[in-house]
Design a protein around this motif. Structure first.
Motif, short mmCIF file in Angstrom:
data_model
loop_
_atom_site.label_atom_id
_atom_site.label_comp_id
_atom_site.label_asym_id
_atom_site.label_seq_id
_atom_site.Cartn_x
_atom_site.Cartn_y
_atom_site.Cartn_z
N ASP A 186 45.42 21.50 41.61
CA ASP A 186 45.64 21.51 40.16
C ASP A 186 44.94 22.73 39.58
O ASP A 186 43.79 23.00 39.90
CB ASP A 186 45.03 20.25 39.51
N VAL A 187 45.66 23.47 38.75
CA VAL A 187 45.06 24.60 38.05
C VAL A 187 45.35 24.42 36.57
O VAL A 187 46.52 24.26 36.17
CB VAL A 187 45.65 25.95 38.54
N ALA A 188 44.28 24.41 35.77
CA ALA A 188 44.46 24.21 34.32
C ALA A 188 44.98 25.48 33.68
O ALA A 188 44.76 26.59 34.18
CB ALA A 188 43.13 23.83 33.70
N ARG A 189 45.68 25.31 32.56
CA ARG A 189 46.16 26.49 31.82
C ARG A 189 44.94 27.30 31.36
O ARG A 189 43.97 26.75 30.86
CB ARG A 189 47.00 26.08 30.63
N GLY A 190 45.01 28.60 31.55
CA GLY A 190 43.92 29.48 31.13
C GLY A 190 42.81 29.61 32.16
O GLY A 190 41.86 30.36 31.96
N GLU A 191 42.96 28.93 33.27
CA GLU A 191 41.93 28.98 34.30
C GLU A 191 42.16 30.18 35.23
O GLU A 191 43.30 30.60 35.44
CB GLU A 191 41.99 27.68 35.12
N VAL A 192 41.07 30.69 35.80
CA VAL A 192 41.17 31.76 36.80
C VAL A 192 40.67 31.19 38.12
O VAL A 192 39.50 30.81 38.24
CB VAL A 192 40.32 32.99 36.40
N VAL A 193 41.55 31.09 39.08
CA VAL A 193 41.21 30.43 40.35
C VAL A 193 41.38 31.41 41.51
O VAL A 193 42.42 32.06 41.65
CB VAL A 193 42.10 29.18 40.58
N LEU A 194 40.32 31.50 42.30
CA LEU A 194 40.35 32.36 43.49
C LEU A 194 40.73 31.53 44.71
O LEU A 194 40.16 30.46 44.96
CB LEU A 194 38.96 32.98 43.69
N LEU A 195 41.72 32.03 45.46
CA LEU A 195 42.07 31.42 46.74
C LEU A 195 41.39 32.23 47.83
O LEU A 195 41.56 33.44 47.89
CB LEU A 195 43.58 31.48 46.97
N ARG A 196 40.62 31.56 48.65
CA ARG A 196 40.04 32.29 49.78
C ARG A 196 40.36 31.55 51.06
O ARG A 196 40.67 30.36 51.05
CB ARG A 196 38.54 32.46 49.60
N GLY A 197 40.28 32.29 52.15
CA GLY A 197 40.60 31.69 53.43
C GLY A 197 40.94 32.77 54.43
O GLY A 197 41.20 33.92 54.04
N PRO A 198 40.96 32.44 55.70
CA PRO A 198 41.23 33.44 56.74
C PRO A 198 42.69 33.92 56.70
O PRO A 198 43.53 33.28 56.05
CB PRO A 198 40.94 32.69 58.04
N ASN A 199 42.96 35.00 57.40
CA ASN A 199 44.35 35.48 57.52
C ASN A 199 45.21 34.38 58.11
O ASN A 199 44.80 33.68 59.03
CB ASN A 199 44.42 36.71 58.44
N GLY A 200 46.40 34.23 57.54
CA GLY A 200 47.33 33.24 58.06
C GLY A 200 47.06 31.83 57.58
O GLY A 200 47.68 30.87 58.05
N ALA A 201 46.16 31.69 56.61
CA ALA A 201 45.80 30.35 56.13
C ALA A 201 46.89 29.75 55.24
O ALA A 201 46.95 28.53 55.08
CB ALA A 201 44.49 30.41 55.35
N GLY A 202 47.72 30.62 54.65
CA GLY A 202 48.78 30.12 53.77
C GLY A 202 48.60 30.54 52.32
O GLY A 202 49.32 30.05 51.44
N LYS A 203 47.67 31.47 52.05
CA LYS A 203 47.41 31.87 50.66
C LYS A 203 48.64 32.56 50.06
O LYS A 203 49.04 32.24 48.93
CB LYS A 203 46.21 32.84 50.61
N THR A 204 49.22 33.48 50.82
CA THR A 204 50.39 34.20 50.30
C THR A 204 51.56 33.25 50.08
O THR A 204 52.25 33.32 49.05
CB THR A 204 50.79 35.33 51.29
N THR A 205 51.76 32.32 51.01
CA THR A 205 52.86 31.36 50.85
C THR A 205 52.61 30.48 49.64
O THR A 205 53.55 30.14 48.90
CB THR A 205 53.00 30.50 52.12
N LEU A 206 51.34 30.11 49.41
CA LEU A 206 51.02 29.29 48.24
C LEU A 206 51.35 30.03 46.94
O LEU A 206 51.93 29.45 46.01
CB LEU A 206 49.52 28.91 48.29
N LEU A 207 51.03 31.33 46.91
CA LEU A 207 51.36 32.13 45.73
C LEU A 207 52.88 32.24 45.56
O LEU A 207 53.41 32.14 44.45
CB LEU A 207 50.74 33.53 45.84
N ARG A 208 53.58 32.43 46.68
CA ARG A 208 55.05 32.54 46.62
C ARG A 208 55.69 31.21 46.20
O ARG A 208 56.69 31.19 45.50
CB ARG A 208 55.61 33.00 47.97
N LEU A 209 55.09 30.13 46.62
CA LEU A 209 55.60 28.81 46.20
C LEU A 209 55.46 28.67 44.67
O LEU A 209 56.38 28.24 43.99
CB LEU A 209 54.84 27.68 46.91
N CYS A 210 54.28 29.07 44.17
CA CYS A 210 54.05 28.95 42.72
C CYS A 210 54.98 29.88 41.93
O CYS A 210 55.28 29.62 40.76
CB CYS A 210 52.60 29.27 42.39
N ALA A 211 55.41 30.97 42.58
CA ALA A 211 56.33 31.91 41.90
C ALA A 211 57.77 31.43 41.95
O ALA A 211 58.66 32.06 41.38
CB ALA A 211 56.22 33.29 42.55
N GLY A 212 58.01 30.34 42.67
CA GLY A 212 59.39 29.85 42.79
C GLY A 212 60.17 30.61 43.84
O GLY A 212 61.41 30.54 43.87
#
Lengths: 227, 221
Positions: A26-52
């Motif tokens: 869950d990310v609230a409106r106006g919030e700034v959230v950092l995703l961290r994790g090792p390479n291949g953890a799924g951060k980029t896919t998570l961002l792409r999912l949120c972008a539709g």
């Protein structure tokens, strides 16, 4: 608290590989959230999912109130994604690129020019082809093209990569300004010292799932108040 | 309409900047026309009989090069993702790509027609029919080409696969355009416009299917 991002057990399959294997976030409106994790953890896919862009194979996913399972295209014009790719045409000039993407997104061309100024892209570079630019300058132009869209949700994948110290400071300032006017920012970074200062909260992604949250000691009310 | 115009202008600007059409496609087309002029010169009668077919075969080869270029630029640097994020209607993007391809190919055809007139000693007796057939056939080529260009762009070996996918599909266009041109050149008696009408049907089918298919193609890109 109204959520900009609301994911429950969200799974994204890339072929048969579960790039996201049941994400709760869950990310609230106006919030700034950092995703961290090792390479291949799924951060980029998570961002792409949120972008539709990446599909939701199972689970539920709502971004800016849009159900991504039912109509993920509905959220795209309202988000800005800064990815590893530049999203720029190599043979077009800086201003031609920014103007095209501003118009294509229904934004004002003047916003594109302001964004170039804000990213401190030198005027002498405006009419150069993108293929003539350094990696750092391309990154700034990509950021300007995204900024011109005035997105409600910023999705930034390694936003500091390739930028000099001045460029990194500008990015941090822009993120803070965006949050101050109500935009939500979700970004992935390996530069934890710098990114941690900008973020309200850190989320750790490992193996395609969210394994830990760190709100920096802030209460949900404080986070909401910042939003 | 506004989005289609935006995409068309962008594609024409990209061509103007890169000069791939003028610097590579056009010289290639002229070279093929010239080579056939040399190869078939002793048999002048053969060259006369096959002028229409040669013209359209060269146009098809040029189309493959132009289409490949038009979509390889979209496959670079995440542009397909950016197009999806822009929120532009896929049908509008398709229409813009088709319009830009059509204009580029018509320029190639105009130069080729001049070259054919010079090197093959050909007289265009039916200019209106020639132009009508050329425009309708080119719309069909661009309509089918934009679909297969998008498919090829997302495949690793897409550039070599594109002609294998596209040329069989365009066989009806090649046949109808060749027959229409034969009438226009006075090689064949009879009316030419029925060929143009048949071409129109093929082109309409390609364009309609293309507009419908472009959304899933863009999503998969």
């Amino acid at each position: 608290m109204e959520h900009a991002v609301h994911l429950r057990d969200a799974v994204t399959l890339l072929g048969r590989f579960p790039a996201l294997a049941g994400v709760d976030l869950d990310v609230a409106r106006g919030e700034v959230v950092l995703l961290r994790g090792p390479n291949g953890a799924g951060k980029t896919t998570l961002l792409r999912l949120c972008a539709g862009l990446a599909p939701v194979s199972s689970g539920t996913a709502e971004v800016l109130g849009v159900d991504l399972v039912a109509r993920r295209a509905g959220v795209r014009r309202r988000v800005g994604l800064l990815g590893h790719a530049t999203f720029l045409y190599e043979d077009l000039s800086v201003v031609e690129n920014v103007d095209f993407w501003a118009r294509a997104s229904g934004a004002d061309v003047a916003d594109g020019r302001r964004a170039l100024d804000r990213l401190q892209v030198a005027t002498r570079l405006h009419h150069l082809s993108v293929h003539s630019l350094s990696a750092g300058q391309r990154r700034r132009v990509s950021f300007a093209a995204m900024l011109a869209r005035r997105p409600e949700l910023w999705l930034l994948d390694e936003p500091h990569a390739g930028l000099d110290a001045n460029g990194r400071d500008i990015v941090d300032d822009l993120v803070r300004e965006a949050a101050s006017v109500g935009a939500t920012v979700l970004f992935a970074s390996h530069e934890l010292d710098r990114a941690g200062d900008v973020a309200d909260r850190t989320v750790e992604v490992v193996g395609g799932t969210v394994v830990a949250h760190d709100d920096g000691g802030r209460s949900p009310d404080e986070v909401a108040a910042r939003a | 309409m506004h989005e289609a115009l935006l995409v068309m202008k962008k594609d024409l600007r990209l061509e103007w900047r890169s000069k791939v059409g003028i610097g590579q496609v056009l010289p290639f087309s002229l070279l093929v026309v010239l080579l056939f002029a040399f190869a078939l010169d002793p048999e002048r009668g053969v060259l006369e009989r096959v002028t229409s077919g040669l013209f359209w075969v060269v146009v098809l080869f040029s189309s493959v090069l132009t289409i490949e270029r038009a979509f390889s630029v979209e496959a670079n640097d995440g542009i397909f993702d950016a197009l999806r994020l822009s929120g532009m209607a896929p049908a509008a993007i398709y229409a813009g790509k088709v319009a830009a391809l059509t204009l580029q190919l018509l320029v190639v055809e105009a130069v080729l027609a001049t070259a054919v007139a010079v090197f093959y000693d050909t007289t265009w007796r039916g200019p209106v029919l020639s132009i009508g057939v050329a425009v309708i056939a080119t719309l069909g080529i661009a309509g089918a080409g934009a679909v297969y260009g998008a498919i090829a762009a997302k495949l690793r070996s897409g550039s070599t696969l594109l002609p294998l996918l596209l040329l069989p599909l365009l066989a009806p266009v090649l046949i109808c355009a060749t027959r229409g041109f034969e009438v226009a050149l006075g090689r064949e008696a009879g009316p030419g416009w029925p060929w143009a009408a048949l071409l129109g049907i093929f082109s309409a089918v390609y364009l309609t299917l293309g507009a419908l298919l472009f959304r899933p193609l863009l999503e998969d890109a």
